[in-house]
Design a protein around this motif. Structure first.
Motif, short mmCIF file in Angstrom:
data_model
loop_
_atom_site.label_atom_id
_atom_site.label_comp_id
_atom_site.label_asym_id
_atom_site.label_seq_id
_atom_site.Cartn_x
_atom_site.Cartn_y
_atom_site.Cartn_z
N ILE A 166 41.49 28.20 35.89
CA ILE A 166 41.38 28.77 37.24
C ILE A 166 39.91 28.75 37.62
O ILE A 166 39.16 29.56 37.13
CB ILE A 166 41.96 30.19 37.33
CG1 ILE A 166 41.42 30.89 38.58
CG2 ILE A 166 41.67 31.01 36.09
CD1 ILE A 166 41.94 32.30 38.80
N SER A 167 39.38 27.88 38.23
CA SER A 167 40.01 26.84 39.00
C SER A 167 39.33 25.53 38.59
O SER A 167 38.21 25.55 38.11
CB SER A 167 39.78 27.21 40.47
OG SER A 167 39.89 26.20 41.37
N ARG A 184 32.36 36.69 34.37
CA ARG A 184 33.35 37.72 34.71
C ARG A 184 33.43 37.92 36.21
O ARG A 184 34.49 38.06 36.80
CB ARG A 184 32.99 39.05 34.02
CG ARG A 184 33.67 39.14 32.66
CD ARG A 184 33.35 40.42 31.97
NE ARG A 184 31.92 40.49 31.65
CZ ARG A 184 31.40 41.36 30.81
NH1 ARG A 184 32.15 42.25 30.22
NH2 ARG A 184 30.11 41.35 30.55
N ALA A 185 32.25 37.90 36.85
CA ALA A 185 32.21 38.05 38.32
C ALA A 185 32.93 36.87 38.97
O ALA A 185 33.65 37.03 39.96
CB ALA A 185 30.77 38.12 38.80
N LEU A 190 37.73 34.84 41.88
CA LEU A 190 38.84 33.88 41.99
C LEU A 190 40.19 34.60 41.97
O LEU A 190 41.10 34.25 42.72
CB LEU A 190 38.77 32.84 40.86
CG LEU A 190 37.60 31.87 40.96
CD1 LEU A 190 37.42 31.08 39.66
CD2 LEU A 190 37.80 30.90 42.12
N VAL A 191 40.29 35.61 41.11
CA VAL A 191 41.55 36.37 41.03
C VAL A 191 41.79 37.11 42.34
O VAL A 191 42.92 37.14 42.86
CB VAL A 191 41.53 37.35 39.83
CG1 VAL A 191 42.75 38.27 39.85
CG2 VAL A 191 41.49 36.57 38.52
N ASP A 192 40.73 37.67 42.90
CA ASP A 192 40.84 38.36 44.18
C ASP A 192 41.36 37.41 45.25
O ASP A 192 42.25 37.74 46.04
CB ASP A 192 39.45 38.90 44.56
CG ASP A 192 39.48 39.59 45.90
OD1 ASP A 192 40.28 40.52 46.06
OD2 ASP A 192 38.71 39.17 46.80
N GLU A 193 40.82 36.19 45.26
CA GLU A 193 41.25 35.19 46.24
C GLU A 193 42.72 34.83 46.03
O GLU A 193 43.49 34.73 46.98
CB GLU A 193 40.37 33.95 46.06
CG GLU A 193 40.46 32.95 47.16
CD GLU A 193 39.47 33.20 48.31
OE1 GLU A 193 38.63 34.11 48.20
OE2 GLU A 193 39.59 32.49 49.31
N ALA A 198 49.15 34.52 45.83
CA ALA A 198 50.09 34.55 44.70
C ALA A 198 49.89 35.83 43.88
O ALA A 198 49.44 35.79 42.74
CB ALA A 198 49.88 33.30 43.83
N PRO A 199 50.21 37.00 44.48
CA PRO A 199 49.90 38.28 43.80
C PRO A 199 50.60 38.45 42.45
O PRO A 199 49.99 38.94 41.51
CB PRO A 199 50.36 39.33 44.82
CG PRO A 199 51.22 38.61 45.81
CD PRO A 199 50.81 37.19 45.81
#
Ligand code: FAD
Length: 311
Positions: A166-167, A184-185, A190-193, A198-199
């Motif tokens: 990812i990604s 980590r940031a 990326l996870v936030d996006e 795709a929650p």
């Protein structure tokens, strides 16, 4: 990628480079590791390799070369094959400042060849959540998290760990991520996006045991040894690849033979594929054999391969 010369993409299809792919569970480095253990005339390849960064290549009065390494050692050699990226040839090894060795067309090709930027962030997850939860294995979007791929390195073990890429990004998408230097940031961003599109999937994107060691990221653009991922010409720039690819044929004639040959993926017609690195490597090896007075089999690339393109 759409800004790349289409002939690059066409070669990929014509040469079947995306066909018959296999997963190498232990990693592709096992191939070179095993080659390094091959014994030839009583010594392994690994024993013959001086694994040091080259800081300069110079020439002696008797037309041999002096290779200087980061440890300050100087080695004299008869011939040199350079396989670093074209950007490293220009910036680190200063080869385009060597008119005595390389023609203007080759020096220009070294300086102008386009290398694509790329970034990857890998996550080792506790389990293969996408299989258990019936979630997609691949998510492509037009967000910052452009390409998400789930990788199964233990297909025989349903309880095994998961790996999520990812990604996997290119060019502008990669350049944006380069600014997020803390891994980590970068993962959080990326996870936030991904949470917006795709929650259910994004919820699982935490490293195993919450341990940051299980986050791996890499940016090829800021790799000082590469300065980019690989060659992918812009439209109209294919002649740079031609100049670089055929440079080894300078060994055909003692007048043009300077004893230094270019090889590697960025000097090939198939940048981004090991194929091009191997082909140019063999070409340069043939040039070296011939230049040192050795004999080549008929139909060798030095004498039997001609330029096909008329740009
Ligand atoms: C993101 C990405 C995805 C890819 N995917 C695929 C794929 O799916 N399939 C495929 O076939 N190929 C793929 N490739 C391409 C493949 O990795 C290359 O074709 C291959 O590694 C090129 O080999 P090479 O020997 O030309 O160069 P490299 O493998 O880049 O080796 C050059 C070496 O020179 C070293 N070096 C640089 N400067 C110096 C110096 N001054 N002194 C000493 N050493 C130096 C570098 O550190 C490097 O180790 C991919 C590449 C990237 C970046």
């Amino acid at each position: 990628m759409f800004r790349a010369a289409f002939i690059e993409i066409m070669r990929l299809v014509v040469n079947g480079l995306e066909e018959d792919q296999r997963l190498v569970p232990a990693g592709i480095a096992t191939l070179t590791d095993r080659m390094a253990q091959e014994s030839i005339e009583g010594a392994t390849l690994a024993q013959r390799i001086c694994y040091q960064r080259v800081t300069a290549i110079g020439q002696t009065d008797d037309a041999r070369f002096t290779v200087t390494t980061a440890k300050g050692e100087h080695q004299q050699v008869d011939r040199v094959i350079v396989t670093v990226s074209t950007r490293a040839m220009q910036v680190s090894l200063r080869l385009s400042q060597q008119p005595a060795w390389l023609t203007p067309a080759v020096r220009r090709a070294i300086n102008e060849t386009h290398l694509i930027g790329s970034s990857k962030l890998f996550l080792l997850t506790k389990d293969k959540f996408w299989l258990k939860q019936g979630l997609p294995h691949t998510i492509l979007s037009d967000t910052l998290a452009k390409g998400v791929y789930c990788l199964d390195y233990q297909p025989e073990n349903p309880q095994g760990h998961g790996v999520v890429l990812i990604s996997y990004t290119w060019e502008d998408d990669s350049h944006k991520l380069v600014t997020l230097q803390d891994k980590r940031a970068r993962l959080e961003r990326l996870v936030d996006e991904l949470s917006a599109t795709a929650p259910a999937f994004a919820r699982h994107l935490t490293p195993m045991n919450n341990d940051p060691r299980y986050i791996l990221e890499y940016d090829w653009l800021t790799d000082a040894q590469a300065l980019g991922a690989f060659k992918l010409n812009y439209p109209g720039d294919d002649h740079y690849s031609e100049a670089l690819f055929f440079q080894f044929q300078s060994a055909r004639d003692s007048v043009t033979d300077c004893g230094l040959y270019l090889a590697g993926c960025s000097c090939s017609f198939t940048g981004g594929w090991a194929e091009g690195a191997i082909q140019t490597g063999i070409n340069a090896a043939c040039a070296t054999v011939h230049s040192l007075g050795g004999r080549l089999l008929p139909d060798n690339p030095l004498q039997a391969m001609s330029r096909h393109y008329h740009y």
